[in-house]
Design a protein around this motif. Structure first.
Motif, PDB file in Angstrom:
ATOM      1  N   ALA A  38      -2.902  -4.882   2.992  1.00  0.00           N
ATOM      2  CA  ALA A  38      -1.877  -5.487   3.846  1.00  0.00           C
ATOM      3  C   ALA A  38      -1.065  -4.388   4.524  1.00  0.00           C
ATOM      4  N   GLN A  39      -0.366  -4.780   5.585  1.00  0.00           N
ATOM      5  CA  GLN A  39       0.511  -3.858   6.294  1.00  0.00           C
ATOM      6  C   GLN A  39       1.642  -4.659   6.910  1.00  0.00           C
ATOM      7  N   GLY A  40       2.822  -4.042   7.012  1.00  0.00           N
ATOM      8  CA  GLY A  40       3.953  -4.709   7.624  1.00  0.00           C
ATOM      9  C   GLY A  40       5.074  -3.727   7.895  1.00  0.00           C
ATOM     10  N   PHE A  41       6.193  -4.246   8.402  1.00  0.00           N
ATOM     11  CA  PHE A  41       7.366  -3.439   8.720  1.00  0.00           C
ATOM     12  C   PHE A  41       8.559  -3.950   7.924  1.00  0.00           C
ATOM     13  N   THR A  42       9.405  -3.029   7.477  1.00  0.00           N
ATOM     14  CA  THR A  42      10.609  -3.433   6.774  1.00  0.00           C
ATOM     15  C   THR A  42      11.531  -4.196   7.719  1.00  0.00           C
ATOM     16  N   ASP A  43      12.281  -5.143   7.165  1.00  0.00           N
ATOM     17  CA  ASP A  43      13.193  -5.956   7.966  1.00  0.00           C
ATOM     18  C   ASP A  43      14.539  -5.244   8.153  1.00  0.00           C
ATOM     19  N   ALA A  44      15.512  -5.945   8.692  1.00  0.00           N
ATOM     20  CA  ALA A  44      16.826  -5.361   8.981  1.00  0.00           C
ATOM     21  C   ALA A  44      17.533  -4.860   7.722  1.00  0.00           C
ATOM     22  N   ASP A  45      17.147  -5.387   6.560  1.00  0.00           N
ATOM     23  CA  ASP A  45      17.736  -4.957   5.294  1.00  0.00           C
ATOM     24  C   ASP A  45      16.856  -3.924   4.592  1.00  0.00           C
ATOM     25  N   GLY A  46      15.813  -3.441   5.290  1.00  0.00           N
ATOM     26  CA  GLY A  46      14.917  -2.445   4.722  1.00  0.00           C
ATOM     27  C   GLY A  46      13.935  -3.007   3.714  1.00  0.00           C
ATOM     28  N   ARG A  47      13.762  -4.320   3.697  1.00  0.00           N
ATOM     29  CA  ARG A  47      12.913  -4.980   2.699  1.00  0.00           C
ATOM     30  C   ARG A  47      11.610  -5.494   3.302  1.00  0.00           C
ATOM     31  N   LEU A  48      10.601  -5.587   2.433  1.00  0.00           N
ATOM     32  CA  LEU A  48       9.300  -6.098   2.863  1.00  0.00           C
ATOM     33  C   LEU A  48       8.577  -6.675   1.651  1.00  0.00           C
ATOM     34  N   ALA A  49       8.040  -7.876   1.808  1.00  0.00           N
ATOM     35  CA  ALA A  49       7.129  -8.469   0.828  1.00  0.00           C
ATOM     36  C   ALA A  49       5.753  -8.438   1.470  1.00  0.00           C
ATOM     37  N   LEU A  50       4.758  -7.917   0.751  1.00  0.00           N
ATOM     38  CA  LEU A  50       3.435  -7.853   1.353  1.00  0.00           C
ATOM     39  C   LEU A  50       2.351  -7.999   0.318  1.00  0.00           C
ATOM     40  N   GLY A  51       1.177  -8.287   0.807  1.00  0.00           N
ATOM     41  CA  GLY A  51       0.026  -8.465  -0.055  1.00  0.00           C
ATOM     42  C   GLY A  51      -0.161  -9.910  -0.431  1.00  0.00           C
ATOM     43  N   PRO A  52      -1.231 -10.173  -1.167  1.00  0.00           N
ATOM     44  CA  PRO A  52      -1.490 -11.536  -1.627  1.00  0.00           C
ATOM     45  C   PRO A  52      -0.484 -11.949  -2.700  1.00  0.00           C
ATOM     46  N   GLU A  53      -0.462 -13.242  -2.996  1.00  0.00           N
ATOM     47  CA  GLU A  53       0.475 -13.730  -4.006  1.00  0.00           C
ATOM     48  C   GLU A  53       0.206 -13.095  -5.365  1.00  0.00           C
ATOM     49  N   HIS A  54      -1.048 -12.865  -5.670  1.00  0.00           N
ATOM     50  CA  HIS A  54      -1.408 -12.245  -6.943  1.00  0.00           C
ATOM     51  C   HIS A  54      -2.269 -11.015  -6.669  1.00  0.00           C
ATOM     52  N   LEU A  55      -1.791  -9.867  -7.089  1.00  0.00           N
ATOM     53  CA  LEU A  55      -2.587  -8.644  -6.993  1.00  0.00           C
ATOM     54  C   LEU A  55      -3.478  -8.561  -8.218  1.00  0.00           C
ATOM     55  N   GLU A  56      -4.744  -8.324  -8.004  1.00  0.00           N
ATOM     56  CA  GLU A  56      -5.668  -8.141  -9.117  1.00  0.00           C
ATOM     57  C   GLU A  56      -5.293  -6.861  -9.860  1.00  0.00           C
ATOM     58  N   PRO A  57      -5.487  -6.820 -11.158  1.00  0.00           N
ATOM     59  CA  PRO A  57      -5.207  -5.585 -11.893  1.00  0.00           C
ATOM     60  C   PRO A  57      -5.984  -4.413 -11.296  1.00  0.00           C
ATOM     61  N   GLY A  58      -5.345  -3.265 -11.279  1.00  0.00           N
ATOM     62  CA  GLY A  58      -5.969  -2.068 -10.736  1.00  0.00           C
ATOM     63  C   GLY A  58      -4.939  -1.100 -10.213  1.00  0.00           C
ATOM     64  N   MET A  59      -5.419  -0.083  -9.519  1.00  0.00           N
ATOM     65  CA  MET A  59      -4.549   0.948  -8.955  1.00  0.00           C
ATOM     66  C   MET A  59      -4.366   0.688  -7.459  1.00  0.00           C
ATOM     67  N   TYR A  60      -3.120   0.765  -7.004  1.00  0.00           N
ATOM     68  CA  TYR A  60      -2.757   0.509  -5.612  1.00  0.00           C
ATOM     69  C   TYR A  60      -1.920   1.664  -5.067  1.00  0.00           C
ATOM     70  N   ALA A  61      -1.802   1.715  -3.750  1.00  0.00           N
ATOM     71  CA  ALA A  61      -0.963   2.726  -3.106  1.00  0.00           C
ATOM     72  C   ALA A  61      -0.194   2.091  -1.954  1.00  0.00           C
ATOM     73  N   LEU A  62       1.097   2.339  -1.922  1.00  0.00           N
ATOM     74  CA  LEU A  62       1.940   1.993  -0.777  1.00  0.00           C
ATOM     75  C   LEU A  62       2.145   3.266   0.022  1.00  0.00           C
ATOM     76  N   THR A  63       1.869   3.222   1.316  1.00  0.00           N
ATOM     77  CA  THR A  63       2.098   4.369   2.183  1.00  0.00           C
ATOM     78  C   THR A  63       3.164   3.991   3.201  1.00  0.00           C
ATOM     79  N   PHE A  64       4.217   4.790   3.225  1.00  0.00           N
ATOM     80  CA  PHE A  64       5.366   4.551   4.103  1.00  0.00           C
ATOM     81  C   PHE A  64       5.287   5.502   5.292  1.00  0.00           C
ATOM     82  N   GLY A  65       5.364   4.983   6.513  1.00  0.00           N
ATOM     83  CA  GLY A  65       5.319   5.794   7.728  1.00  0.00           C
ATOM     84  C   GLY A  65       6.694   6.351   8.067  1.00  0.00           C
ATOM     85  N   THR A  66       7.170   7.266   7.260  1.00  0.00           N
ATOM     86  CA  THR A  66       8.520   7.797   7.427  1.00  0.00           C
ATOM     87  C   THR A  66       8.636   8.772   8.598  1.00  0.00           C
ATOM     88  N   GLY A  67       7.558   9.452   8.946  1.00  0.00           N
ATOM     89  CA  GLY A  67       7.606  10.407  10.055  1.00  0.00           C
ATOM     90  C   GLY A  67       7.964   9.726  11.363  1.00  0.00           C
TER      91      GLY A  67
END
Length: 112
Positions: A38-67
């Motif tokens: 999934a991908q999205g942008f933070t809202d006016a409060d800097g918050r974001l909900a993303l991905g499916p309702e249930h993440l399967e067990p495993g390893m994940y990575a969030l990458t923030f485009g701070t540059g």
């Protein structure tokens, strides 16, 4: 559908939410490599909900485009991308991964 993964990005230098930071979620595959979830942008409060309702067990990575976010403000940064890797152990739990950032430092923790 409510996501069980949320994030909150705060500009620690100004104490304000970081609006419009692009955030990508990827899953690490057991044989190597990653697949985008999934991908999205933070809202006016800097918050974001993303991905499916249930993440399967495993390893994940969030990458923030701070540059790009800092560039839009005319501020140089040492960290143009920040990737936070974490493990999902239970698919029915809520996972919150906040990010505190400044041009030359960042921190994260497992939130609630």
């Amino acid at each position: 559908m409510t996501s069980h993964l949320t994030t909150h990005v705060l500009d620690a230098a100004t104490g304000t939410p970081a609006k419009n930071v692009v955030v990508s979620l990827a899953r690490h595959m057991s044989g190597g490599g990653t697949t985008g979830v999934a991908q999205g942008f933070t809202d006016a409060d800097g918050r974001l909900a993303l991905g499916p309702e249930h993440l399967e067990p495993g390893m994940y990575a969030l990458t923030f485009g701070t540059g790009a976010w800092f560039a839009d403000r005319g501020i140089p940064t040492f960290y143009p991308l920040i990737t936070v890797t974490f493990t999902v152990e239970e698919s029915d739990r809520h996972y919150h991964v906040p990010l505190l950032l400044s041009p030359f430092a960042y921190s994260t923790y497992r939130g609630s």
